[in-house]
Motif scaffolding. Structure first.
Motif, PDB file in Angstrom:
ATOM      1  N   GLU A 166       0.831  -1.206   0.000  1.00 43.41           N
ATOM      2  CA  GLU A 166       0.000   0.000   0.000  1.00 43.41           C
ATOM      3  C   GLU A 166       0.863   1.252   0.000  1.00 43.41           C
ATOM      4  O   GLU A 166       0.578   2.222  -0.710  1.00 43.41           O
ATOM      5  N   LEU A 169       2.311   1.703  -3.454  1.00 44.55           N
ATOM      6  CA  LEU A 169       1.300   2.219  -4.382  1.00 44.55           C
ATOM      7  C   LEU A 169       1.122   3.722  -4.207  1.00 44.55           C
ATOM      8  O   LEU A 169       1.060   4.471  -5.194  1.00 44.55           O
ATOM      9  N   ARG A 183      -2.797  -0.320 -15.030  1.00 47.41           N
ATOM     10  CA  ARG A 183      -2.607  -1.514 -14.201  1.00 47.41           C
ATOM     11  C   ARG A 183      -1.293  -2.208 -14.563  1.00 47.41           C
ATOM     12  O   ARG A 183      -0.584  -2.683 -13.677  1.00 47.41           O
ATOM     13  N   LEU A 186       1.506  -0.366 -12.970  1.00 47.66           N
ATOM     14  CA  LEU A 186       1.541  -0.623 -11.533  1.00 47.66           C
ATOM     15  C   LEU A 186       2.171  -1.980 -11.242  1.00 47.66           C
ATOM     16  O   LEU A 186       2.996  -2.113 -10.339  1.00 47.66           O
ATOM     17  N   ASP A 203      -5.662  -4.992  -8.463  1.00 47.23           N
ATOM     18  CA  ASP A 203      -7.028  -4.527  -8.183  1.00 47.23           C
ATOM     19  C   ASP A 203      -7.400  -4.779  -6.722  1.00 47.23           C
ATOM     20  O   ASP A 203      -8.049  -3.942  -6.076  1.00 47.23           O
ATOM     21  N   GLN A 205      -5.296  -4.961  -4.197  1.00 50.52           N
ATOM     22  CA  GLN A 205      -4.538  -4.013  -3.374  1.00 50.52           C
ATOM     23  C   GLN A 205      -5.177  -2.631  -3.424  1.00 50.52           C
ATOM     24  O   GLN A 205      -5.224  -1.919  -2.401  1.00 50.52           O
ATOM     25  N   ILE A 206      -5.664  -2.227  -4.580  1.00 54.12           N
ATOM     26  CA  ILE A 206      -6.332  -0.930  -4.718  1.00 54.12           C
ATOM     27  C   ILE A 206      -7.595  -0.900  -3.849  1.00 54.12           C
ATOM     28  O   ILE A 206      -7.874   0.098  -3.155  1.00 54.12           O
ATOM     29  N   THR A 207      -8.356  -1.995  -3.876  1.00 55.17           N
ATOM     30  CA  THR A 207      -9.572  -2.072  -3.064  1.00 55.17           C
ATOM     31  C   THR A 207      -9.247  -1.912  -1.585  1.00 55.17           C
ATOM     32  O   THR A 207      -9.921  -1.180  -0.849  1.00 55.17           O
ATOM     33  N   ARG A 210      -8.262   1.701  -0.826  1.00 57.37           N
ATOM     34  CA  ARG A 210      -9.416   2.599  -0.817  1.00 57.37           C
ATOM     35  C   ARG A 210     -10.146   2.560   0.528  1.00 57.37           C
ATOM     36  O   ARG A 210     -10.708   3.573   0.958  1.00 57.37           O
ATOM     37  N   LEU A 223      -8.917   7.976  -4.787  1.00 55.73           N
ATOM     38  CA  LEU A 223      -8.239   6.969  -5.600  1.00 55.73           C
ATOM     39  C   LEU A 223      -9.241   6.479  -6.638  1.00 55.73           C
ATOM     40  O   LEU A 223     -10.018   5.553  -6.406  1.00 55.73           O
ATOM     41  N   THR A 225     -10.899   5.337 -10.413  1.00 54.33           N
ATOM     42  CA  THR A 225     -10.709   4.502 -11.598  1.00 54.33           C
ATOM     43  C   THR A 225     -10.923   5.367 -12.833  1.00 54.33           C
ATOM     44  O   THR A 225     -11.938   6.071 -12.936  1.00 54.33           O
ATOM     45  N   TYR A 231      -5.730   3.742 -12.823  1.00 53.13           N
ATOM     46  CA  TYR A 231      -6.122   4.387 -11.573  1.00 53.13           C
ATOM     47  C   TYR A 231      -5.407   5.727 -11.424  1.00 53.13           C
ATOM     48  O   TYR A 231      -4.309   5.906 -11.944  1.00 53.13           O
TER      49      TYR A 231
END
Length: 236
Positions: A166, A169, A183, A186, A203, A205-207, A210, A223, A225, A231
């Protein structure tokens, strides 16, 4: 525990197979790591109650509480990077590990050199505090502020715990706030191999990120989309 110089990273290896524990301890010690081992989740908890580690290598298939359960429990109150070892080949099982808070996973059987590369890759992602004068560059997202130089996120006087992934990112997005990052980019900048499975892992990790950034993670404000582009971090 194998004694090494004090500046060596300290790893905790959790595996119920005594042979694997001994082999990993020898191999990692030869590569200048301090190594402590645990045979199951309860043993690991007792060790972690008195020692801090730079990284935890955690087998998924443990007696009693499995590795994914322990990973989720640890992630609730600490940010130590976790590398899962899993004999489960299915993508869903790997995604479950990432959702529980793991920073990476390595399928069994594996080459010790690959384990070493992944450990070093995770440790390189950990942000280093940069002492020195001057006001650090900070991004503001509502009640949150992200100190780019230190890799720290704060909500008022409270430090928001970030996993190594995290934090990396946020560092990537902070390089170009307001601009979308694909993506695939990333995946590459996280040091992972390519492919749809890795993009899906991003995806996940992004969730998770968030949930820490947004009041409503299903309708993200910060953050975002960007359809067809990836992202984007949109600070205040």
């Amino acid at each position: 525990m194998v004694e090494k110089p004090g500046d060596s990273p300290h790893l905790l290896v959790v595996d119920d197979d005594e042979r694997i524990r001994a082999l990993l301890q020898k191999f990692l010690a030869r590569n200048d790591f301090l190594v402590t081992t645990a045979r199951d989740a309860d043993h690991a908890r007792r060790i972690l109650s008195g020692l801090d580690f730079d990284l935890i290598v955690l087998d998924v298939m443990l007696p009693g509480d499995d590795g994914i359960t322990l990973c989720g429990e640890l992630r609730a109150h600490q940010t130590t990077p976790i590398l899962l070892l899993t004999a489960r080949a299915g993508t869903e099982d790997r995604i479950s590990g990432l959702e529980a808070g793991a920073d990476d996973y390595l399928p069994k059987p594996f080459e010790p050199k690959e384990l070493l590369l992944r450990i070093n890759s995770i440790l390189r992602r950990m942000p280093a505090a940069e002492p020195g004068a001057g006001v650090p560059k900070v991004l503001h997202m509502g009640p949150l502020r992200y100190d780019i130089a230190r890799g720290e996120m704060w909500r008022g006087a409270e430090l928001v715990r970030l996993t190594a992934t995290e934090s990396q990112l946020l560092q990537i997005f902070s390089d170009q706030p307001g601009a979308p990052v694909s993506r695939a980019d990333l995946v590459a900048r996280l040091g992972r191999s390519g492919g749809q499975a890795q993009e899906r892992a991003v995806d996940v990790q992004i969730t998770r990120l968030r949930r820490k950034l947004e009041d409503d993670p299903k309708q993200p404000r910060y953050l975002q989309t960007v359809r067809g582009a990836g992202y984007m971090l949109a600070p205040d």
